[in-house]
Write an enzyme that holds these catalytic residues in place. Sequence first.
Site, PDB file in Angstrom:
ATOM      1  N   ILE A  82      30.953  49.161  26.587  1.00 47.08           N
ATOM      2  CA  ILE A  82      31.241  50.586  26.436  1.00 47.08           C
ATOM      3  C   ILE A  82      32.575  50.901  27.093  1.00 47.08           C
ATOM      4  O   ILE A  82      32.827  50.508  28.236  1.00 47.08           O
ATOM      5  CB  ILE A  82      30.095  51.430  27.020  1.00 47.08           C
ATOM      6  N   HIS A  88      40.236  47.370  30.476  1.00 50.21           N
ATOM      7  CA  HIS A  88      39.274  46.272  30.596  1.00 50.21           C
ATOM      8  C   HIS A  88      38.444  46.104  29.327  1.00 50.21           C
ATOM      9  O   HIS A  88      38.147  44.989  28.901  1.00 50.21           O
ATOM     10  CB  HIS A  88      38.345  46.551  31.783  1.00 50.21           C
TER      11      HIS A  88
HETATM   12  C1  DLZ Z   1      33.425  44.153  33.977  1.00 41.78           C
HETATM   13  C2  DLZ Z   1      32.674  44.662  32.818  1.00 41.78           C
HETATM   14  C3  DLZ Z   1      32.811  45.997  32.393  1.00 41.78           C
HETATM   15  C4  DLZ Z   1      33.726  46.957  33.091  1.00 41.78           C
HETATM   16  N1  DLZ Z   1      32.120  46.487  31.371  1.00 41.78           N
HETATM   17  C5  DLZ Z   1      31.277  45.664  30.695  1.00 41.78           C
HETATM   18  C6  DLZ Z   1      30.538  46.146  29.583  1.00 41.78           C
HETATM   19  O1  DLZ Z   1      30.579  47.329  29.202  1.00 41.78           O
HETATM   20  N2  DLZ Z   1      29.740  45.265  28.920  1.00 41.78           N
HETATM   21  C7  DLZ Z   1      29.635  43.940  29.280  1.00 41.78           C
HETATM   22  O2  DLZ Z   1      28.908  43.195  28.620  1.00 41.78           O
HETATM   23  N3  DLZ Z   1      30.319  43.473  30.342  1.00 41.78           N
HETATM   24  C8  DLZ Z   1      31.127  44.280  31.046  1.00 41.78           C
HETATM   25  N4  DLZ Z   1      31.820  43.819  32.136  1.00 41.78           N
HETATM   26  C9  DLZ Z   1      31.540  42.440  32.625  1.00 41.78           C
HETATM   27  C10 DLZ Z   1      32.333  41.323  31.935  1.00 41.78           C
HETATM   28  O3  DLZ Z   1      31.802  41.045  30.644  1.00 41.78           O
HETATM   29  C11 DLZ Z   1      32.198  40.036  32.787  1.00 41.78           C
HETATM   30  O4  DLZ Z   1      30.851  39.747  33.013  1.00 41.78           O
HETATM   31  C12 DLZ Z   1      32.898  40.168  34.132  1.00 41.78           C
HETATM   32  O5  DLZ Z   1      34.256  40.503  33.956  1.00 41.78           O
HETATM   33  C13 DLZ Z   1      32.796  38.874  34.958  1.00 41.78           C
HETATM   34  O6  DLZ Z   1      33.368  37.766  34.265  1.00 41.78           O
END
Ligand code: DLZ
Length: 155
Positions: A82, A88
């Site tokens: 989201i 990011h």
């Molecule tokens: C860091 C992060 C953020 C901000 N948002 C999401 C998200 O909305 N959905 C998701 O599946 N993962 C998110 N992550 C985590 C990253 O996918 C990842 O797990 C981290 O950067 C650690 O490698």
Amino acid sequence: MSGAGAPQITVDGTGLRITVVAASWHTEVMDGLLAGARRALAAANVMHVKEIRVPGSFELPVAAARAAERGTDAVIALGVVIRGGTPHFEYVCSAATTGLTDVSVRTGVPVGFGVLTCDDEQQALDRAGLPGSREDKGAEAVEAAIATVVALRDL
Ligand code: DLZ
């Protein structure tokens, strides 16, 4: 992208081994995706299902790659990303999409793409296969992957 134009796919996955790799962010939506995937796998008569969880969608490709290398017939990748206030979002979506595409093309193992990339939580809930959702992307990812396994048999 809207869900308009999606095909009605009926699939038979009898005898297939399927691995579901699911990220852990956004629990309510992910629970809906997982439930939809499980429903679709049961409807397709898939008996051999392995489920593994990874922290985030960024980690989906490495898990999918391992599953593909270990001999699964297809991978179902489920994630919920989201948009926030920083870039990011773009990086996580891009890494997941490119990584999963690479796994499927490199290994020849179909990957069902059940990663939601949404502007807000409501968009994700609308696609989660929950009561009141308009779409069921977990189930769609399963149906697409099994249909692709079957299609590739003819090549
Ligand atoms: C860091 C992060 C953020 C901000 N948002 C999401 C998200 O909305 N959905 C998701 O599946 N993962 C998110 N992550 C985590 C990253 O996918 C990842 O797990 C981290 O950067 C650690 O490698």
